[in-house]
Design a protein around this motif. Structure first.
Motif, PDB file in Angstrom:
ATOM      1  N   LYS A  56      70.520 -64.017 -19.190  1.00 24.00           N
ATOM      2  CA  LYS A  56      69.077 -63.828 -19.062  1.00 24.00           C
ATOM      3  C   LYS A  56      68.564 -63.009 -20.241  1.00 24.00           C
ATOM      4  O   LYS A  56      69.238 -62.104 -20.738  1.00 24.00           O
ATOM      5  CB  LYS A  56      68.739 -63.124 -17.741  1.00 24.00           C
ATOM      6  N   ARG A  57      67.318 -63.337 -20.659  1.00 22.45           N
ATOM      7  CA  ARG A  57      66.699 -62.623 -21.763  1.00 22.45           C
ATOM      8  C   ARG A  57      65.538 -61.786 -21.232  1.00 22.45           C
ATOM      9  O   ARG A  57      64.895 -62.153 -20.255  1.00 22.45           O
ATOM     10  CB  ARG A  57      66.202 -63.601 -22.827  1.00 22.45           C
ATOM     11  N   VAL A  58      65.286 -60.685 -21.891  1.00 24.19           N
ATOM     12  CA  VAL A  58      64.227 -59.779 -21.460  1.00 24.19           C
ATOM     13  C   VAL A  58      62.903 -60.271 -22.052  1.00 24.19           C
ATOM     14  O   VAL A  58      62.768 -60.429 -23.261  1.00 24.19           O
ATOM     15  CB  VAL A  58      64.513 -58.338 -21.920  1.00 24.19           C
ATOM     16  N   THR A  59      61.935 -60.498 -21.174  1.00 17.42           N
ATOM     17  CA  THR A  59      60.612 -60.958 -21.621  1.00 17.42           C
ATOM     18  C   THR A  59      59.562 -59.850 -21.553  1.00 17.42           C
ATOM     19  O   THR A  59      58.528 -59.944 -22.218  1.00 17.42           O
ATOM     20  CB  THR A  59      60.139 -62.147 -20.776  1.00 17.42           C
ATOM     21  N   LYS A  60      59.811 -58.816 -20.750  1.00 21.15           N
ATOM     22  CA  LYS A  60      58.902 -57.676 -20.653  1.00 21.15           C
ATOM     23  C   LYS A  60      59.743 -56.424 -20.446  1.00 21.15           C
ATOM     24  O   LYS A  60      60.711 -56.440 -19.679  1.00 21.15           O
ATOM     25  CB  LYS A  60      57.926 -57.822 -19.483  1.00 21.15           C
ATOM     26  N   ALA A  85      60.799 -54.083 -15.871  1.00 20.25           N
ATOM     27  CA  ALA A  85      61.219 -55.134 -16.803  1.00 20.25           C
ATOM     28  C   ALA A  85      61.118 -56.487 -16.116  1.00 20.25           C
ATOM     29  O   ALA A  85      61.054 -56.576 -14.883  1.00 20.25           O
ATOM     30  CB  ALA A  85      62.643 -54.896 -17.295  1.00 20.25           C
ATOM     31  N   GLU A  86      61.093 -57.523 -16.932  1.00 21.10           N
ATOM     32  CA  GLU A  86      61.231 -58.896 -16.435  1.00 21.10           C
ATOM     33  C   GLU A  86      62.277 -59.602 -17.278  1.00 21.10           C
ATOM     34  O   GLU A  86      62.279 -59.474 -18.503  1.00 21.10           O
ATOM     35  CB  GLU A  86      59.905 -59.656 -16.482  1.00 21.10           C
ATOM     36  N   LEU A  87      63.166 -60.325 -16.595  1.00 21.93           N
ATOM     37  CA  LEU A  87      64.218 -61.073 -17.259  1.00 21.93           C
ATOM     38  C   LEU A  87      64.087 -62.539 -16.858  1.00 21.93           C
ATOM     39  O   LEU A  87      63.651 -62.849 -15.738  1.00 21.93           O
ATOM     40  CB  LEU A  87      65.605 -60.559 -16.871  1.00 21.93           C
TER      41      LEU A  87
END
Length: 304
Positions: free
Chosen positions: A226-230, A194-196
């Motif tokens: 933080k929001r999840v981008t991936k 994941a990416e945050l």
């Protein structure tokens, strides 16, 4: 044939293409190699390469197409060095500064001299049209490259009324909700990558690989805004991929049992195997996307 990255579009209306008409349309923009003064060329090539005869391959409700790009390789450092040498020569011999327009002309002349001897490199870009459900799927990780293929298809067909399939979803919000609850839609399981990112475009990023995404560390990042981008997802233990907040599906990997389904087709029947693989892959992708669309809900996502 095994699409590894997906950029997805949807038709705004029902479409049906007749194979003969579709093929003739593509023939208008068939690929041609670079001429002596071409930097790049882009056009349609045979969908099955040397194993096929047609630019398009119709199978069941889907159409496979392949665009080919050829580019001349001219290292910028080499060109810039030659331009600088020419400018210096003029300034010394004529005792005057070289202005911008003249510099541009010098560069153009040098490029024209170098282009005929430049090395060439080529690349293929595949896509398929699902006439039944209205998908256009481009095997690309780059929106720019996907749009180039769509522009070529639009030019050949005269019209191509499609829109990005996930443009109206707030995928940041969806992915963040799934990871916060550690619960993906039916048929999907959360993976280990994941990416945050902090809401600010320039905010801090956290990149996670092979990580327990249900851990307290991840919960803390989410609680801090933080929001999840991936987010890595596993669809029905058949296809693993990373869903990004721009709507792209990247790094698709297929279960071995799926890839082995057509392994018994003899090598001498490669065209048959390519067709069988295309049917298999396109059907899997369509099912995956239908499940994903269902899991995302309406076009406004959670924001609705």
């Amino acid at each position: 044939m095994w699409f590894s990255n997906l950029i997805c579009y949807k038709f705004k209306q029902d479409v049906t293409y007749a194979q003969e008409d579709f093929e003739k349309a593509l023939e208008q923009d068939i690929f041609r190699p670079c001429g002596s003064q071409d930097i790049t060329t882009f056009g349609w090539t045979k969908a099955f390469g040397k194993h096929g005869q047609m630019l398009s391959h119709f199978s069941q409700d889907s159409i496979l197409v392949c665009a080919k790009r050829e580019e001349k390789v001219l290292p910028a450092a080499v060109v810039n060095e030659m331009v600088a040498e020419k400018i210096e020569q003029i300034e010394q011999q004529e005792n005057r500064p070289v202005k911008k327009k003249e510099k541009d002309d010098i560069k153009e002349n040098i490029l024209a001299t170098l282009l005929p001897q430049a090395f060439k490199k080529s690349s293929l870009q595949f896509a398929f049209i699902d006439q039944k459900s209205g998908w256009v799927i481009v095997n690309s990780a780059s929106f720019n490259k996907a749009e180039e293929l769509l522009a070529l298809l639009r030019k050949s067909l005269g019209t191509l009324p499609v829109v990005p399939a996930f443009a109206n979803y707030d995928l940041d919000l969806q992915l963040t909700h799934w990871l916060t609850e550690f619960s993906a839609p039916e048929g999907f399981a959360i993976g280990t990558d994941a990416e945050l990112q902090e809401p600010d475009d320039n905010g801090a990023q956290v990149k996670l690989k092979q990580h327990d995404l249900s851990s307290d560390e991840i919960k803390t990042h989410l609680e801090n805004g933080k929001r999840v981008t991936k987010l890595a997802l596993d669809w029905r233990e058949r296809v693993k991929f990373v869903l990004q907040n721009d709507g792209t599906l990247k790094r698709l990997s297929y279960a071995e049992a799926l890839k082995d389904q057509n392994a018994d087709i003899p090598k001498e029947d490669l065209a048959v195997k390519l067709d069988a693989d295309f049917i298999l892959v396109s059907e899997e992708i369509k099912e995956l996307l239908e499940d994903l669309t269902k899991g995302l809900g309406d076009d406004e996502g959670l924001a609705s």
